[in-house]
Design an enzyme around this catalytic site. Sequence first.
Site, short mmCIF file in Angstrom:
data_model
loop_
_atom_site.label_atom_id
_atom_site.label_comp_id
_atom_site.label_asym_id
_atom_site.label_seq_id
_atom_site.Cartn_x
_atom_site.Cartn_y
_atom_site.Cartn_z
N GLU A 46 0.84 -1.21 0.00
CA GLU A 46 0.00 0.00 0.00
C GLU A 46 0.88 1.27 0.00
OE1 GLU A 46 -2.11 0.06 3.72
OE2 GLU A 46 -3.40 1.74 3.18
N LYS A 117 -9.34 2.41 -2.03
CA LYS A 117 -9.60 1.77 -0.73
C LYS A 117 -10.95 2.22 -0.16
CE LYS A 117 -7.17 1.06 3.70
NZ LYS A 117 -5.90 1.35 4.42
N CYS A 150 -5.28 -3.08 2.35
CA CYS A 150 -5.06 -3.21 3.79
C CYS A 150 -6.33 -3.40 4.61
CB CYS A 150 -4.22 -2.05 4.29
SG CYS A 150 -3.31 -2.49 5.79
#
Length: 279
Positions: A46, A117, A150
């Site tokens: 990330e 995300k 994540c």
Amino acid sequence: MNSKRKMMKVGFLQFQPILKDVEANIDSISKLIDETRSFDLLVIPELANSGYVFVEKNELAKVSEEIPSGYFVEKLIELTKQKNGYIVCGVCEKSRSKYFNSSVLVGPEGFVAKYRKVHLFDREKLFFEPGDGPFKLYDIRGMNLGMLVCWDWIFPEATRSLALQGMDVLAHSTNLVLSFCQTAMITRSIENQIFTITSNRIGIETNGEFSLHFKGHSQVTTPDAKRLVQASTDKEEIHFVEIDIKKARNKWLSDNNHIFNDRRPEMYNTLIEKKSFKL
Ligand code: ACM
């Protein structure tokens, strides 16, 4: 060769990005890849262009970039051409005056897709907009590939949304600071009968009064609950394994249990209700 198998060379790169130094970061990635001849898929952590520990939003201006026209993504595309493989990599994305914590999928033909995300972690909410995904699959050499970033891992709905579309492999770019995820990804693998590739970063990153320790342990997990490889907690490493995609296409866990057909969505109404919890 057994014609029933569909083998893919997939892996992860684990490294320590330098905060706000995009050139140093693409340089580290290039050096780690250098020894590798070719691959089908490589997953990189990330925010690999920018680092993670921001204190103020204006710090993102210089290190973020438009996707796909930015410097860092162009360099990633050059690498995919050299190695004849696909890369999924976390990128600090700028879109007009907004920032997103995104992943890109790039390959020898150029830019393929981006994912923003959806579930932001902790202070990320001060700097990034919550992403609009999408939870969508991409066909890479016959492998159905999904992307998450994540903290998305802690919402099983995210992986499930991809798995129900037929995902074989989840490319999971991370900057993990807690140590639960690597265990949880084995469960994500079992409950969806998929492979997962978690690429995490390492190192302690400090900016002013803020400091975080990233825990490494990048890994590849299988539908039958194995870790094919796991990296150290503190070293820069690159690893590849061969996986048989066909193993992710069998959703039967017993003669009478199909993990998707046995679902009872009519019982799951609360899952799609928007609720706000005070506690
Ligand atoms: C995280 O989402 N970077 C913990």
